[in-house]
Design an enzyme around this catalytic site. Structure first.
Site, PDB file in Angstrom:
ATOM      1  N   ARG A  69       6.319  17.088  35.254  1.00 42.37           N
ATOM      2  CA  ARG A  69       6.972  16.411  36.371  1.00 42.37           C
ATOM      3  C   ARG A  69       7.106  14.902  36.158  1.00 42.37           C
ATOM      4  O   ARG A  69       6.215  14.265  35.587  1.00 42.37           O
ATOM      5  CB  ARG A  69       6.195  16.694  37.653  1.00 42.37           C
ATOM      6  CG  ARG A  69       6.284  18.170  38.038  1.00 42.37           C
ATOM      7  CD  ARG A  69       5.155  18.601  38.979  1.00 42.37           C
ATOM      8  NE  ARG A  69       5.278  20.027  39.269  1.00 42.37           N
ATOM      9  CZ  ARG A  69       4.744  21.004  38.524  1.00 42.37           C
ATOM     10  NH1 ARG A  69       4.055  20.705  37.431  1.00 42.37           N
ATOM     11  NH2 ARG A  69       4.926  22.270  38.860  1.00 42.37           N
ATOM     12  N   HIS A  95      10.495  19.497  33.923  1.00 42.39           N
ATOM     13  CA  HIS A  95      10.828  20.042  32.606  1.00 42.39           C
ATOM     14  C   HIS A  95      12.184  19.564  32.070  1.00 42.39           C
ATOM     15  O   HIS A  95      12.929  20.314  31.439  1.00 42.39           O
ATOM     16  CB  HIS A  95      10.787  21.565  32.635  1.00 42.39           C
ATOM     17  CG  HIS A  95       9.429  22.136  32.888  1.00 42.39           C
ATOM     18  ND1 HIS A  95       8.272  21.512  32.474  1.00 42.39           N
ATOM     19  CD2 HIS A  95       9.046  23.291  33.522  1.00 42.39           C
ATOM     20  CE1 HIS A  95       7.223  22.250  32.836  1.00 42.39           C
ATOM     21  NE2 HIS A  95       7.668  23.327  33.473  1.00 42.39           N
ATOM     22  N   HIS A 166       6.328  27.006  26.917  1.00 42.83           N
ATOM     23  CA  HIS A 166       5.964  27.488  28.258  1.00 42.83           C
ATOM     24  C   HIS A 166       5.742  29.004  28.189  1.00 42.83           C
ATOM     25  O   HIS A 166       6.465  29.790  28.777  1.00 42.83           O
ATOM     26  CB  HIS A 166       7.079  27.136  29.244  1.00 42.83           C
ATOM     27  CG  HIS A 166       6.621  27.007  30.659  1.00 42.83           C
ATOM     28  ND1 HIS A 166       6.348  28.096  31.451  1.00 42.83           N
ATOM     29  CD2 HIS A 166       6.374  25.907  31.427  1.00 42.83           C
ATOM     30  CE1 HIS A 166       5.983  27.684  32.655  1.00 42.83           C
ATOM     31  NE2 HIS A 166       5.984  26.355  32.651  1.00 42.83           N
ATOM     32  N   TYR A 168       3.559  32.422  28.808  1.00 46.16           N
ATOM     33  CA  TYR A 168       2.583  33.043  29.715  1.00 46.16           C
ATOM     34  C   TYR A 168       1.866  34.168  28.968  1.00 46.16           C
ATOM     35  O   TYR A 168       2.503  35.082  28.445  1.00 46.16           O
ATOM     36  CB  TYR A 168       3.277  33.653  30.932  1.00 46.16           C
ATOM     37  CG  TYR A 168       3.906  32.697  31.901  1.00 46.16           C
ATOM     38  CD1 TYR A 168       3.255  32.353  33.091  1.00 46.16           C
ATOM     39  CD2 TYR A 168       5.172  32.172  31.676  1.00 46.16           C
ATOM     40  CE1 TYR A 168       3.857  31.511  34.017  1.00 46.16           C
ATOM     41  CE2 TYR A 168       5.778  31.327  32.596  1.00 46.16           C
ATOM     42  CZ  TYR A 168       5.113  30.999  33.757  1.00 46.16           C
ATOM     43  OH  TYR A 168       5.710  30.168  34.677  1.00 46.16           O
ATOM     44  N   ASP A 224      -2.566  24.679  38.420  1.00 44.67           N
ATOM     45  CA  ASP A 224      -1.342  24.072  37.897  1.00 44.67           C
ATOM     46  C   ASP A 224      -1.680  22.622  37.625  1.00 44.67           C
ATOM     47  O   ASP A 224      -1.148  21.703  38.252  1.00 44.67           O
ATOM     48  CB  ASP A 224      -0.176  24.215  38.879  1.00 44.67           C
ATOM     49  CG  ASP A 224       1.176  24.049  38.187  1.00 44.67           C
ATOM     50  OD1 ASP A 224       1.186  23.654  36.994  1.00 44.67           O
ATOM     51  OD2 ASP A 224       2.220  24.296  38.816  1.00 44.67           O
ATOM     52  N   GLN A 261      -1.656  21.689  30.071  1.00 48.77           N
ATOM     53  CA  GLN A 261      -1.322  22.123  31.424  1.00 48.77           C
ATOM     54  C   GLN A 261      -1.601  23.619  31.518  1.00 48.77           C
ATOM     55  O   GLN A 261      -1.144  24.405  30.681  1.00 48.77           O
ATOM     56  CB  GLN A 261       0.144  21.844  31.737  1.00 48.77           C
ATOM     57  CG  GLN A 261       0.557  22.163  33.170  1.00 48.77           C
ATOM     58  CD  GLN A 261       0.199  21.059  34.156  1.00 48.77           C
ATOM     59  OE1 GLN A 261      -0.176  19.956  33.745  1.00 48.77           O
ATOM     60  NE2 GLN A 261       0.324  21.336  35.438  1.00 48.77           N
ATOM     61  N   GLU A 290      -0.082  25.289  28.169  1.00 51.46           N
ATOM     62  CA  GLU A 290       1.012  24.425  27.727  1.00 51.46           C
ATOM     63  C   GLU A 290       0.485  23.112  27.136  1.00 51.46           C
ATOM     64  O   GLU A 290       0.241  22.155  27.861  1.00 51.46           O
ATOM     65  CB  GLU A 290       1.924  24.099  28.912  1.00 51.46           C
ATOM     66  CG  GLU A 290       2.396  25.304  29.712  1.00 51.46           C
ATOM     67  CD  GLU A 290       2.986  24.884  31.045  1.00 51.46           C
ATOM     68  OE1 GLU A 290       3.837  23.969  31.062  1.00 51.46           O
ATOM     69  OE2 GLU A 290       2.596  25.467  32.081  1.00 51.46           O
TER      70      GLU A 290
END
Length: 330
Positions: A69, A95, A166, A168, A224, A261, A290
């Site tokens: 951000r 992003h 990114h 998961y 987060d 992150q 991340e």
């Protein structure tokens, strides 16, 4: 060089026989990842290539030019204020904007059995950012079961640059990631406000829900947050571990990046969209790890810098090493 088609995703596979990665050119994405002897994917991904152009939760993409951000969609560099797209809550940049690197069709190049590169040109003024970037993401698989990601970018003009994969993970193949065991080699983290913007302070993880200095369950607390690995970019080192106890699969993450992150996927919801797991994804189906520069670093001078000057090279390295817990304990 393989011809580039702007609106068509190129899907390729690389493997060393033990670890196999399926990659897509849109977002230079990791679509699927398989470990020999394990009957499920290790990462979340869409089954249909076209889904990678949606405004989704960035499954598998490389995001940038500035990951995470930027508060109020603004930053100052060389005495000039830049206004970038406010695609998060209508207030902040996320992003690199809605048409950042994650939404672009990268050029595929130099493919071999166990490696492939993707390249992207990001022009001056894209999404409001100053400076241009020539970016190359190189994937390779090495023995015994390591997925390597090497991202390089050259700046033309002064700019900011911060890319991250990114991806998961769900090492068990299904269910909530809360029962995964996690360790993060960070003593500090960045507290955030209700809009997930860093408050500017760096706080110890000890006696907080963010203390993963020893291996423990992820649990049900929403994550987060940026974990502060270092105060500057570093040599490649071990920064995190993740264990899926039900599957017996372990992941060790090494990176050069000063931050990690971690997002627990609390807003994941793929409805009826087909996925590589088969079933739709729901809340907390995957844990995003991340490696990156710290969020909103351009507006916090005490954070590690994400500024790259004209001609300067950005170089990100991350290694994802997979193994069996049974082998580690034998």
């Amino acid at each position: 060089m393989i011809p580039h088609k702007a609106n068509k995703q190129a899907v390729v596979q690389i493997s060393n026989g033990t670890l196999t990665a399926t990659l897509g050119s849109i977002g230079a994405s990791l679509i699927d990842l398989r470990l020999d002897g394990v009957d499920h994917p290790l990462v979340l991904g869409w089954k249909a290539p076209s889904e990678y152009l949606r405004n989704d939760p960035y499954l598998g993409c490389i995001v940038g030019r500035c990951a995470n951000r930027i508060s109020n969609g603004q930053y100052a560099l060389n005495g000039k204020t830049y206004s970038v797209e406010r695609n998060f809550l209508g207030k902040h940049c996320l992003h690199g904007g809605s048409k950042g690197a994650a939404r672009q069709n990268w050029r595929r190049n130099n493919q071999t059995e166990n490696a492939v590169s993707f390249e992207l040109e990001i022009p001056e003024g894209d999404m409001g950012f100053g400076g241009a970037l020539s970016v190359k993401a190189h994937y390779s698989i090495t023995s015994p079961a390591t997925l390597n990601l090497d991202i390089r970018a050259i700046a033309t003009g002064d700019t900011i640059c911060n890319f991250t994969p990114h991806w998961y993970f769900n090492l068990n193949g299904d269910g909530d990631i809360g029962d995964h065991l996690l360790r993060v080699r960070a003593q500090d983290y960045l507290p955030v406000d209700d809009e997930l913007i860093p408050l500017g302070s760096v706080e110890p993880v000890r006696n907080t829900p963010y203390d993963f200095q020893t291996l423990r369950p992820v649990g049900d607390a929403p994550l987060d947050h940026n974990f502060c690995i270092a105060r500057e970019r570093i040599r490649l080192k071990h920064i995190a571990q993740l264990h899926g106890l039900r599957s017996g699969v372990a992941l060790d993450l090494h990176s050069t990046e000063p931050g990690l992150q971690i997002y627990s996927g609390d807003f994941l919801d793929s409805a009826d969209l087909p996925t590589v797991f088969g079933a739709p994804y729901s809340t907390r189906s995957g844990l995003a790890l991340e490696p990156q520069g710290w969020p909103d670093a351009i507006n916090n001078p005490s954070f590690p810098s994400v500024v790259f000057m004209d001609g300067q090279e950005y170089h990100h390295q991350s290694q994802y090493m997979f193994s069996r817990l049974s082998d580690r304990h034998s």
